[in-house]
Motif scaffolding. Structure first.
Motif, PDB file in Angstrom:
ATOM      1  N   TRP A  37       1.010  -1.159   0.041  1.00  0.00           N
ATOM      2  CA  TRP A  37      -0.232  -0.102   0.052  1.00  0.00           C
ATOM      3  C   TRP A  37       0.657   1.088  -0.168  1.00  0.00           C
ATOM      4  CZ3 TRP A  37      -3.010  -1.753   4.793  1.00  0.00           C
ATOM      5  CH2 TRP A  37      -3.996  -2.900   4.024  1.00  0.00           C
ATOM      6  N   TYR A  38       2.490   0.936   0.116  1.00  0.00           N
ATOM      7  CA  TYR A  38       2.942   2.068   1.162  1.00  0.00           C
ATOM      8  C   TYR A  38       4.010   2.537  -0.814  1.00  0.00           C
ATOM      9  CZ  TYR A  38       1.203   2.441   5.331  1.00  0.00           C
ATOM     10  OH  TYR A  38       0.159   2.671   6.253  1.00  0.00           O
ATOM     11  N   TYR A  39       3.966   2.223  -1.073  1.00  0.00           N
ATOM     12  CA  TYR A  39       4.424   2.339  -2.795  1.00  0.00           C
ATOM     13  C   TYR A  39       4.825   4.198  -3.172  1.00  0.00           C
ATOM     14  CZ  TYR A  39       5.726  -2.187  -4.582  1.00  0.00           C
ATOM     15  OH  TYR A  39       6.623  -3.283  -4.072  1.00  0.00           O
ATOM     16  N   LYS A  40       5.810   4.691  -2.612  1.00  0.00           N
ATOM     17  CA  LYS A  40       5.459   6.023  -3.461  1.00  0.00           C
ATOM     18  C   LYS A  40       4.402   5.928  -4.910  1.00  0.00           C
ATOM     19  CE  LYS A  40      10.590   7.438  -1.645  1.00  0.00           C
ATOM     20  NZ  LYS A  40      11.799   7.023  -2.590  1.00  0.00           N
ATOM     21  N   ASP A  41       3.973   7.758  -4.646  1.00  0.00           N
ATOM     22  CA  ASP A  41       3.378   8.260  -5.695  1.00  0.00           C
ATOM     23  C   ASP A  41       3.383   8.500  -6.233  1.00  0.00           C
ATOM     24  OD1 ASP A  41       1.040   8.904  -7.112  1.00  0.00           O
ATOM     25  OD2 ASP A  41       0.390  10.639  -5.754  1.00  0.00           O
ATOM     26  N   GLN A  42       3.669   7.954  -8.355  1.00  0.00           N
ATOM     27  CA  GLN A  42       4.400   8.097  -8.856  1.00  0.00           C
ATOM     28  C   GLN A  42       3.623   8.913 -10.260  1.00  0.00           C
ATOM     29  OE1 GLN A  42       7.796   7.688  -8.200  1.00  0.00           O
ATOM     30  NE2 GLN A  42       7.696   6.287  -7.654  1.00  0.00           N
ATOM     31  N   ALA A  43       2.177   9.687  -9.569  1.00  0.00           N
ATOM     32  CA  ALA A  43       1.516  10.127 -10.652  1.00  0.00           C
ATOM     33  C   ALA A  43       2.540  11.426 -11.492  1.00  0.00           C
ATOM     34  CB  ALA A  43       0.504  10.888 -10.002  1.00  0.00           C
ATOM     35  N   HIS A  44       3.711  11.664 -10.994  1.00  0.00           N
ATOM     36  CA  HIS A  44       4.434  12.862 -12.136  1.00  0.00           C
ATOM     37  C   HIS A  44       4.881  12.309 -12.719  1.00  0.00           C
ATOM     38  CE1 HIS A  44       6.834  11.191  -8.878  1.00  0.00           C
ATOM     39  NE2 HIS A  44       8.177  11.761 -10.198  1.00  0.00           N
ATOM     40  N   LEU A  45       5.107  11.020 -13.153  1.00  0.00           N
ATOM     41  CA  LEU A  45       5.552  10.673 -14.014  1.00  0.00           C
ATOM     42  C   LEU A  45       4.967  10.203 -15.592  1.00  0.00           C
ATOM     43  CD1 LEU A  45       8.425   7.570 -12.213  1.00  0.00           C
ATOM     44  CD2 LEU A  45       8.641   9.970 -12.435  1.00  0.00           C
ATOM     45  N   PRO A  58      13.849  -0.646  -2.184  1.00  0.00           N
ATOM     46  CA  PRO A  58      13.846  -0.759  -0.393  1.00  0.00           C
ATOM     47  C   PRO A  58      12.864   0.930  -0.618  1.00  0.00           C
ATOM     48  CG  PRO A  58      15.387  -1.918  -0.117  1.00  0.00           C
ATOM     49  CD  PRO A  58      14.894  -1.503  -1.677  1.00  0.00           C
ATOM     50  N   ASN A  59      13.780   1.931  -1.771  1.00  0.00           N
ATOM     51  CA  ASN A  59      13.527   3.153  -2.048  1.00  0.00           C
ATOM     52  C   ASN A  59      11.526   3.322  -2.990  1.00  0.00           C
ATOM     53  OD1 ASN A  59      16.365   3.598  -0.548  1.00  0.00           O
ATOM     54  ND2 ASN A  59      16.964   3.824  -2.640  1.00  0.00           N
ATOM     55  N   ALA A  60      11.764   1.990  -3.161  1.00  0.00           N
ATOM     56  CA  ALA A  60      10.008   2.238  -4.104  1.00  0.00           C
ATOM     57  C   ALA A  60       9.189   2.599  -2.810  1.00  0.00           C
ATOM     58  CB  ALA A  60       9.982   1.480  -4.465  1.00  0.00           C
ATOM     59  N   PHE A  61       9.825   2.248  -2.067  1.00  0.00           N
ATOM     60  CA  PHE A  61       8.315   2.628  -0.842  1.00  0.00           C
ATOM     61  C   PHE A  61       8.968   3.930  -0.345  1.00  0.00           C
ATOM     62  CE2 PHE A  61       8.903  -1.647  -1.337  1.00  0.00           C
ATOM     63  CZ  PHE A  61       7.779  -2.474  -0.881  1.00  0.00           C
ATOM     64  N   ASP A  62       7.096   4.435   0.774  1.00  0.00           N
ATOM     65  CA  ASP A  62       6.991   5.727   1.357  1.00  0.00           C
ATOM     66  C   ASP A  62       7.870   5.242   2.912  1.00  0.00           C
ATOM     67  OD1 ASP A  62       6.896   7.859   2.276  1.00  0.00           O
ATOM     68  OD2 ASP A  62       4.954   8.187   1.654  1.00  0.00           O
ATOM     69  N   PRO A  82      -2.585   4.630   2.753  1.00  0.00           N
ATOM     70  CA  PRO A  82      -2.640   5.052   1.222  1.00  0.00           C
ATOM     71  C   PRO A  82      -3.682   2.875   0.488  1.00  0.00           C
ATOM     72  CG  PRO A  82      -0.463   4.428   2.374  1.00  0.00           C
ATOM     73  CD  PRO A  82      -1.539   4.682   3.335  1.00  0.00           C
ATOM     74  N   ILE A  83      -3.487   3.904  -0.786  1.00  0.00           N
ATOM     75  CA  ILE A  83      -3.655   2.691  -1.889  1.00  0.00           C
ATOM     76  C   ILE A  83      -3.315   3.305  -2.664  1.00  0.00           C
ATOM     77  CG2 ILE A  83      -5.920   2.237  -3.324  1.00  0.00           C
ATOM     78  CD1 ILE A  83      -7.318   2.721  -0.638  1.00  0.00           C
ATOM     79  N   TYR A  84      -2.472   1.949  -3.563  1.00  0.00           N
ATOM     80  CA  TYR A  84      -1.870   2.305  -4.702  1.00  0.00           C
ATOM     81  C   TYR A  84      -2.444   1.432  -5.876  1.00  0.00           C
ATOM     82  CZ  TYR A  84       2.308   2.555  -7.471  1.00  0.00           C
ATOM     83  OH  TYR A  84       3.286   2.453  -8.415  1.00  0.00           O
ATOM     84  N   ASP A  85      -2.170   2.102  -7.019  1.00  0.00           N
ATOM     85  CA  ASP A  85      -2.920   1.267  -8.176  1.00  0.00           C
ATOM     86  C   ASP A  85      -2.671   1.080  -8.649  1.00  0.00           C
ATOM     87  OD1 ASP A  85      -4.202   1.070 -10.399  1.00  0.00           O
ATOM     88  OD2 ASP A  85      -5.559   2.379 -10.592  1.00  0.00           O
ATOM     89  N   PHE A  86      -2.054   0.003  -8.713  1.00  0.00           N
ATOM     90  CA  PHE A  86      -0.915  -1.174 -10.058  1.00  0.00           C
ATOM     91  C   PHE A  86      -1.165  -0.572 -11.113  1.00  0.00           C
ATOM     92  CE2 PHE A  86       0.038  -3.204  -5.513  1.00  0.00           C
ATOM     93  CZ  PHE A  86       1.357  -2.759  -5.619  1.00  0.00           C
ATOM     94  N   GLY A  87      -2.281  -0.852 -11.934  1.00  0.00           N
ATOM     95  CA  GLY A  87      -2.756   0.070 -12.330  1.00  0.00           C
ATOM     96  C   GLY A  87      -2.214   1.219 -13.132  1.00  0.00           C
ATOM     97  N   ASP A  88      -2.223   1.969 -12.485  1.00  0.00           N
ATOM     98  CA  ASP A  88      -1.970   3.288 -13.357  1.00  0.00           C
ATOM     99  C   ASP A  88      -0.334   4.114 -12.356  1.00  0.00           C
ATOM    100  OD1 ASP A  88      -4.071   3.960 -14.002  1.00  0.00           O
ATOM    101  OD2 ASP A  88      -5.731   4.680 -12.663  1.00  0.00           O
ATOM    102  N   ALA A  90       0.343   4.851  -9.723  1.00  0.00           N
ATOM    103  CA  ALA A  90      -0.128   5.697  -8.749  1.00  0.00           C
ATOM    104  C   ALA A  90      -0.821   5.296  -7.730  1.00  0.00           C
ATOM    105  CB  ALA A  90      -1.044   6.875  -9.813  1.00  0.00           C
ATOM    106  N   ARG A  91      -0.259   6.473  -6.551  1.00  0.00           N
ATOM    107  CA  ARG A  91      -1.151   6.395  -5.506  1.00  0.00           C
ATOM    108  C   ARG A  91      -2.434   6.833  -5.235  1.00  0.00           C
ATOM    109  NH1 ARG A  91       1.681   8.867  -0.309  1.00  0.00           N
ATOM    110  NH2 ARG A  91       2.963   6.997  -0.571  1.00  0.00           N
ATOM    111  N   SER A  92      -3.754   6.225  -5.158  1.00  0.00           N
ATOM    112  CA  SER A  92      -5.035   6.638  -5.317  1.00  0.00           C
ATOM    113  C   SER A  92      -5.523   8.003  -3.922  1.00  0.00           C
ATOM    114  CB  SER A  92      -5.872   5.549  -4.613  1.00  0.00           C
ATOM    115  OG  SER A  92      -7.126   6.089  -4.495  1.00  0.00           O
ATOM    116  N   LYS A  93      -6.320   9.136  -4.871  1.00  0.00           N
ATOM    117  CA  LYS A  93      -6.788   9.296  -4.087  1.00  0.00           C
ATOM    118  C   LYS A  93      -7.438   9.563  -2.521  1.00  0.00           C
ATOM    119  CE  LYS A  93      -5.835  13.354  -6.730  1.00  0.00           C
ATOM    120  NZ  LYS A  93      -4.646  12.637  -7.001  1.00  0.00           N
ATOM    121  N   LYS A  94      -8.250   8.638  -2.971  1.00  0.00           N
ATOM    122  CA  LYS A  94      -8.538   7.947  -1.619  1.00  0.00           C
ATOM    123  C   LYS A  94      -8.071   6.828  -0.402  1.00  0.00           C
ATOM    124  CE  LYS A  94     -12.865   6.480  -4.381  1.00  0.00           C
ATOM    125  NZ  LYS A  94     -12.675   4.900  -5.409  1.00  0.00           N
TER     126      LYS A  94
END
Length: 205
Positions: A37-45, A58-62, A82-88, A90-94
């Motif tokens: 659940w704690y993968y860093k948000d990569q929405a900016h990529l 290990p650095n992939a996680f928050d 947090p909720i991580y969406d593996f399809g996108d 990116a971290r979900s807003k929810k």
């Protein structure tokens, strides 16, 4: 409050062991937390950049957020996980509301590769399984649950999953208190773990 860490390679059977322990202790006493659940948000990529991400380092996680959430649970506070969406990728807003309970089961491939996390975990369990079994499970899971193709799953396995397993996961085994061979198929080991955790939680309640 006790924190049980369950780690091991991708496809080793961690979830099976976690479920067995949770059932033994009673769902009302246990809260489950996944490092995934704690993968860093990569929405900016860009989509191409996200596809190349190494999710097995290990650095992939928050890690800071996970550590602070575990500290909150330990002190009796609830968290919004947090909720991580593996399809996108990116971290979900929810978020997922998690209620503090006497036992936290923390599951993840790299929880024993992060020293600050290791120091927070009371019982450290490493679930071991043969590499070929883990690979087969990984292929099945990624195609079924993460809308991946066979080709991209194999490519990811060879470029990041296996090298990172050898570099970080396997060496973290030495930090474990208990190693469970044959993954979640090992009924004797999972029964013994259930007894141990029950005993430990009564004495540290």
């Amino acid at each position: 409050m006790i924190i049980i860490g369950i780690t091991g390679g991708s496809g080793a059977g961690k979830t099976t062991v976690a479920k067995t322990i949770a059932e033994r202790l009673g769902k009302g006493n246990v809260v489950y937390v996944s490092q995934d659940w704690y993968y860093k948000d990569q929405a900016h990529l860009s989509a191409e950049e996200r596809e190349k991400l190494n999710l097995d380092h290990p650095n992939a996680f928050d890690n800071e957020l996970l550590i602070s959430d575990l500290a909150k649970l330990r002190s009796g506070q609830n968290i919004e996980a947090p909720i991580y969406d593996f399809g996108d990728q990116a971290r979900s807003k929810k978020t997922t509301p998690i209620v503090s309970k006497p036992v936290v089961i923390l599951e993840g491939i790299l929880i024993l590769a992060i020293p600050k996390l290791v120091s927070m975990i009371d019982i450290k369990i490493f679930v071991d399984a043969e590499p070929d079994i883990r690979l087969i499970r990984r292929i099945e899971r990624d195609i079924r649950e993460r809308n991946s193709t066979y080709e991209s799953t194999i490519a990811r396995y060879l470029t990041t999953v296996k090298p990172m397993h050898d570099a970080f996961i396997e060496p973290s085994k030495i930090k474990a208190d208990i190693i469970v061979p044959r993954g979640g198929q090992n009924d004797i080991a999972t029964d013994m773990l259930g007894d141990l955790v029950e005993h430990y939680s009564h004495h540290h309640a």
